[in-house]
Design a protein around this motif. Structure first.
Motif, PDB file in Angstrom:
ATOM      1  N   ARG A 260     -17.444 -17.429 -59.074  1.00  0.00           N
ATOM      2  CA  ARG A 260     -15.986 -17.254 -58.959  1.00  0.00           C
ATOM      3  C   ARG A 260     -15.643 -16.137 -57.988  1.00  0.00           C
ATOM      4  O   ARG A 260     -14.696 -16.248 -57.205  1.00  0.00           O
ATOM      5  CB  ARG A 260     -15.388 -16.982 -60.341  1.00  0.00           C
ATOM      6  CG  ARG A 260     -15.464 -18.154 -61.298  1.00  0.00           C
ATOM      7  CD  ARG A 260     -14.682 -17.886 -62.569  1.00  0.00           C
ATOM      8  NE  ARG A 260     -14.741 -19.002 -63.494  1.00  0.00           N
ATOM      9  CZ  ARG A 260     -14.060 -19.066 -64.624  1.00  0.00           C
ATOM     10  NH1 ARG A 260     -13.280 -18.059 -64.977  1.00  0.00           N
ATOM     11  NH2 ARG A 260     -14.169 -20.114 -65.405  1.00  0.00           N
ATOM     12  N   GLU A 261     -16.421 -15.052 -58.039  1.00  0.00           N
ATOM     13  CA  GLU A 261     -16.125 -13.923 -57.158  1.00  0.00           C
ATOM     14  C   GLU A 261     -16.343 -14.302 -55.694  1.00  0.00           C
ATOM     15  O   GLU A 261     -15.550 -13.934 -54.818  1.00  0.00           O
ATOM     16  CB  GLU A 261     -17.001 -12.726 -57.534  1.00  0.00           C
ATOM     17  CG  GLU A 261     -16.432 -11.383 -57.126  1.00  0.00           C
ATOM     18  CD  GLU A 261     -15.210 -10.992 -57.938  1.00  0.00           C
ATOM     19  OE1 GLU A 261     -14.249 -10.456 -57.327  1.00  0.00           O
ATOM     20  OE2 GLU A 261     -15.186 -11.222 -59.162  1.00  0.00           O
ATOM     21  N   ALA A 266     -14.271 -15.591 -50.355  1.00  0.00           N
ATOM     22  CA  ALA A 266     -14.388 -16.414 -49.153  1.00  0.00           C
ATOM     23  C   ALA A 266     -13.062 -17.033 -48.760  1.00  0.00           C
ATOM     24  O   ALA A 266     -12.777 -17.213 -47.568  1.00  0.00           O
ATOM     25  CB  ALA A 266     -15.437 -17.500 -49.373  1.00  0.00           C
ATOM     26  N   LYS A 267     -12.234 -17.367 -49.734  1.00  0.00           N
ATOM     27  CA  LYS A 267     -10.982 -18.057 -49.444  1.00  0.00           C
ATOM     28  C   LYS A 267      -9.812 -17.107 -49.201  1.00  0.00           C
ATOM     29  O   LYS A 267      -8.798 -17.505 -48.631  1.00  0.00           O
ATOM     30  CB  LYS A 267     -10.656 -19.021 -50.585  1.00  0.00           C
ATOM     31  CG  LYS A 267     -11.681 -20.150 -50.689  1.00  0.00           C
ATOM     32  CD  LYS A 267     -11.477 -21.049 -51.886  1.00  0.00           C
ATOM     33  CE  LYS A 267     -12.564 -22.116 -51.941  1.00  0.00           C
ATOM     34  NZ  LYS A 267     -12.421 -23.018 -53.104  1.00  0.00           N
ATOM     35  N   LEU A 268      -9.982 -15.853 -49.604  1.00  0.00           N
ATOM     36  CA  LEU A 268      -8.890 -14.890 -49.450  1.00  0.00           C
ATOM     37  C   LEU A 268      -9.039 -14.044 -48.196  1.00  0.00           C
ATOM     38  O   LEU A 268      -8.041 -13.655 -47.575  1.00  0.00           O
ATOM     39  CB  LEU A 268      -8.834 -13.980 -50.680  1.00  0.00           C
ATOM     40  CG  LEU A 268      -7.641 -13.019 -50.770  1.00  0.00           C
ATOM     41  CD1 LEU A 268      -6.326 -13.806 -50.860  1.00  0.00           C
ATOM     42  CD2 LEU A 268      -7.780 -12.106 -51.972  1.00  0.00           C
ATOM     43  N   PHE A 269     -10.285 -13.763 -47.794  1.00  0.00           N
ATOM     44  CA  PHE A 269     -10.517 -12.840 -46.678  1.00  0.00           C
ATOM     45  C   PHE A 269     -11.131 -13.571 -45.486  1.00  0.00           C
ATOM     46  O   PHE A 269     -11.762 -14.618 -45.640  1.00  0.00           O
ATOM     47  CB  PHE A 269     -11.440 -11.699 -47.119  1.00  0.00           C
ATOM     48  CG  PHE A 269     -10.900 -10.877 -48.252  1.00  0.00           C
ATOM     49  CD1 PHE A 269      -9.929  -9.916 -48.028  1.00  0.00           C
ATOM     50  CD2 PHE A 269     -11.358 -11.072 -49.552  1.00  0.00           C
ATOM     51  CE1 PHE A 269      -9.423  -9.151 -49.077  1.00  0.00           C
ATOM     52  CE2 PHE A 269     -10.864 -10.314 -50.601  1.00  0.00           C
ATOM     53  CZ  PHE A 269      -9.891  -9.361 -50.363  1.00  0.00           C
ATOM     54  N   ASP A 270     -10.964 -12.986 -44.326  1.00  0.00           N
ATOM     55  CA  ASP A 270     -11.485 -13.567 -43.098  1.00  0.00           C
ATOM     56  C   ASP A 270     -12.929 -13.110 -42.890  1.00  0.00           C
ATOM     57  O   ASP A 270     -13.249 -12.331 -41.988  1.00  0.00           O
ATOM     58  CB  ASP A 270     -10.610 -13.154 -41.908  1.00  0.00           C
ATOM     59  CG  ASP A 270     -11.043 -13.825 -40.615  1.00  0.00           C
ATOM     60  OD1 ASP A 270     -11.761 -14.836 -40.688  1.00  0.00           O
ATOM     61  OD2 ASP A 270     -10.659 -13.325 -39.535  1.00  0.00           O
ATOM     62  N   VAL A 271     -13.792 -13.601 -43.763  1.00  0.00           N
ATOM     63  CA  VAL A 271     -15.227 -13.331 -43.672  1.00  0.00           C
ATOM     64  C   VAL A 271     -15.959 -14.651 -43.836  1.00  0.00           C
ATOM     65  O   VAL A 271     -15.493 -15.546 -44.548  1.00  0.00           O
ATOM     66  CB  VAL A 271     -15.700 -12.303 -44.731  1.00  0.00           C
ATOM     67  CG1 VAL A 271     -15.193 -10.913 -44.414  1.00  0.00           C
ATOM     68  CG2 VAL A 271     -15.253 -12.721 -46.131  1.00  0.00           C
ATOM     69  N   ASN A 312     -20.846 -32.375 -58.268  1.00  0.00           N
ATOM     70  CA  ASN A 312     -20.050 -31.404 -57.514  1.00  0.00           C
ATOM     71  C   ASN A 312     -20.594 -31.176 -56.108  1.00  0.00           C
ATOM     72  O   ASN A 312     -19.823 -31.050 -55.151  1.00  0.00           O
ATOM     73  CB  ASN A 312     -20.016 -30.067 -58.280  1.00  0.00           C
ATOM     74  CG  ASN A 312     -19.167 -29.018 -57.606  1.00  0.00           C
ATOM     75  OD1 ASN A 312     -18.132 -29.319 -57.016  1.00  0.00           O
ATOM     76  ND2 ASN A 312     -19.583 -27.771 -57.687  1.00  0.00           N
ATOM     77  N   LEU A 313     -21.907 -31.117 -55.945  1.00  0.00           N
ATOM     78  CA  LEU A 313     -22.511 -30.725 -54.668  1.00  0.00           C
ATOM     79  C   LEU A 313     -23.010 -31.888 -53.818  1.00  0.00           C
ATOM     80  O   LEU A 313     -23.275 -31.698 -52.622  1.00  0.00           O
ATOM     81  CB  LEU A 313     -23.659 -29.745 -54.909  1.00  0.00           C
ATOM     82  CG  LEU A 313     -23.286 -28.410 -55.554  1.00  0.00           C
ATOM     83  CD1 LEU A 313     -24.511 -27.512 -55.667  1.00  0.00           C
ATOM     84  CD2 LEU A 313     -22.184 -27.701 -54.780  1.00  0.00           C
ATOM     85  N   VAL A 324     -21.256 -20.856 -51.732  1.00  0.00           N
ATOM     86  CA  VAL A 324     -20.236 -19.810 -51.830  1.00  0.00           C
ATOM     87  C   VAL A 324     -18.898 -20.344 -52.312  1.00  0.00           C
ATOM     88  O   VAL A 324     -18.233 -19.729 -53.155  1.00  0.00           O
ATOM     89  CB  VAL A 324     -20.079 -19.109 -50.464  1.00  0.00           C
ATOM     90  CG1 VAL A 324     -18.863 -18.195 -50.438  1.00  0.00           C
ATOM     91  CG2 VAL A 324     -21.341 -18.319 -50.143  1.00  0.00           C
ATOM     92  N   ARG A 325     -18.467 -21.471 -51.807  1.00  0.00           N
ATOM     93  CA  ARG A 325     -17.096 -21.930 -52.020  1.00  0.00           C
ATOM     94  C   ARG A 325     -16.970 -23.026 -53.068  1.00  0.00           C
ATOM     95  O   ARG A 325     -15.873 -23.270 -53.561  1.00  0.00           O
ATOM     96  CB  ARG A 325     -16.512 -22.423 -50.697  1.00  0.00           C
ATOM     97  CG  ARG A 325     -16.473 -21.364 -49.606  1.00  0.00           C
ATOM     98  CD  ARG A 325     -16.114 -21.969 -48.257  1.00  0.00           C
ATOM     99  NE  ARG A 325     -14.764 -22.486 -48.227  1.00  0.00           N
ATOM    100  CZ  ARG A 325     -13.699 -21.815 -47.771  1.00  0.00           C
ATOM    101  NH1 ARG A 325     -13.849 -20.572 -47.310  1.00  0.00           N
ATOM    102  NH2 ARG A 325     -12.497 -22.366 -47.762  1.00  0.00           N
ATOM    103  N   ARG A 326     -18.062 -23.689 -53.409  1.00  0.00           N
ATOM    104  CA  ARG A 326     -17.961 -24.876 -54.255  1.00  0.00           C
ATOM    105  C   ARG A 326     -18.800 -24.819 -55.525  1.00  0.00           C
ATOM    106  O   ARG A 326     -18.372 -25.296 -56.581  1.00  0.00           O
ATOM    107  CB  ARG A 326     -18.354 -26.107 -53.432  1.00  0.00           C
ATOM    108  CG  ARG A 326     -18.231 -27.438 -54.155  1.00  0.00           C
ATOM    109  CD  ARG A 326     -18.494 -28.582 -53.205  1.00  0.00           C
ATOM    110  NE  ARG A 326     -17.515 -28.595 -52.123  1.00  0.00           N
ATOM    111  CZ  ARG A 326     -16.321 -29.206 -52.182  1.00  0.00           C
ATOM    112  NH1 ARG A 326     -15.978 -29.862 -53.277  1.00  0.00           N
ATOM    113  NH2 ARG A 326     -15.491 -29.174 -51.165  1.00  0.00           N
TER     114      ARG A 326
END
Length: 345
Positions: A260-261, A266-271, A312-313, A324-326
């Motif tokens: 979750r972290e 990954a979705k909130l910041f430009d990294v 899911n994957l 990271v995202r899924r």
């Protein structure tokens, strides 16, 4: 033990098809080869900042400010910890530690309240766990002496000079919260020359320059900062200047899930997803002085194996972004520890 699949290999986190050979708890070889497995093999996560004692009060304190929730000595969490029976506290922490293992975490850095008794409680909770722990005592130097170091609440809560000198003499870690509510405690925290900082939500340019000059790593906890309403850490700016690791912070505010972290970050910041995965693995390991967080020869075998053919994957075209995202706990196939002959399934 031989583990096959797409391996997130080395410091560059390069996805390669092949196998990892584990001997005597250590990664003996990483072989690039054609294999039939859809599994994804990556380092087990390192949670760089936790308060596991909060497990006795999950989702407590709705509507309270950060100070009302966690400020020592009389924030809600501190009152609840004082009131808790020791056996109740140990059992609650053991549940959270078990969940962390099931969700891919191999090591964590804990700020443990309760002085000497608090250290003894988490040691008891860890008795049946394969997690690698870095437990930092709080409140007293005595707690630090039986722990792996000292975790300070923040420079506005005290000077902490004695504790810093004691950790330095003992060769142990000293971490401190800084810049969580505002920037007023950051310079004082930096003056202590800590081994690492936590939060840095309100870091300004001067503070980040000092961090860069001192090469002090920072553990950020974006989900916690969102829940407490203090703002978001400048993750992109910090990452350009120093080592940034991810932590989940207080268990009573957020699940200690690195999946979750990572997804949130990954979705909130430009990294990039690759940089976020580093924050969740090797960066946390290096912050804490641990020899894990990478899939490479000679490292302890703390590995996470995901079922790449899960509902899911299945069909994922980019292994790093998938992790990271899924990915989530339901996708975990094995968590491999160097301390056991058979992986956790």
């Amino acid at each position: 033990m031989i583990i096959e699949g797409t391996i997130v290999r080395g410091r560059e986190f390069e996805p390669v098809e092949g196998r990892v050979v584990v001997e005597n708890g250590e990664i003996a070889t990483v072989e690039e080869d054609s294999v039939e497995s859809d599994d994804i093999v990556c380092p087990a996560f390192v949670n760089a900042h936790t308060h596991i004692g909060d497990s006795i009060a999950k989702e407590a304190g709705e509507g309270l400010s950060l100070e009302e929730l966690v400020a020592p000595p009389d924030g809600l969490k501190h009152r609840l910890l004082r009131e808790a029976d020791q056996s109740e506290l140990v059992e609650a922490m053991a549940h959270s530690l078990s969940y962390m293992e099931q969700s891919g975490t191999g090591a964590f850095v804990e700020f443990r309240e309760g002085g000497v008794d608090g250290i003894r409680a988490i040691r008891a909770a860890l008795a049946d766990s394969d997690l690698e722990s870095v437990v930092l005592g709080r409140e007293t130097v005595d707690a630090m002496e039986i722990a792996d170091g000292f975790g300070a609440s923040g420079a506005n809560d005290g000077e902490f000079g004695d504790e810093r000198r004691a950790t330095r003499r003992a060769g142990k870690l000293f971490g401190i919260h800084a810049g969580e509510v505002d920037s007023s405690d950051i310079n004082a925290a930096l003056d202590l020359d800590p081994d690492f900082l936590v939060h840095m939500v309100h870091a300004e340019e001067l503070h980040m320059e000092r961090v860069a000059d001192s090469e002090i790593p920072v553990a950020v906890c974006p989900r916690s900062n969102l829940v407490t309403g203090v703002g978001m850490p400048p993750v992109e700016e910090l990452a350009r200047r120093t080592t940034v690791a991810l932590g989940t912070d207080n268990v009573f505010l957020n699940s200690p899930s690195m999946f979750r972290e990572m997804a949130f970050t990954a979705k909130l910041f430009d990294v990039s997803a690759r940089d976020v995965l580093r924050m969740a693995t090797v960066n946390g390991a290096e912050l804490a002085g641990l020899d894990c967080g990478l899939v490479e020869e000679g490292r302890p075998a703390r590995l996470l194996v995901l079922d790449g053919d899960s509902d899911n994957l299945a069909g994922a075209r980019n292994a790093i972004r998938a992790i990271v995202r899924r990915a989530g706990t339901s996708d975990v196939k094995q968590v491999v520890s160097p301390d056991r002959d058979d992986p956790r399934r």
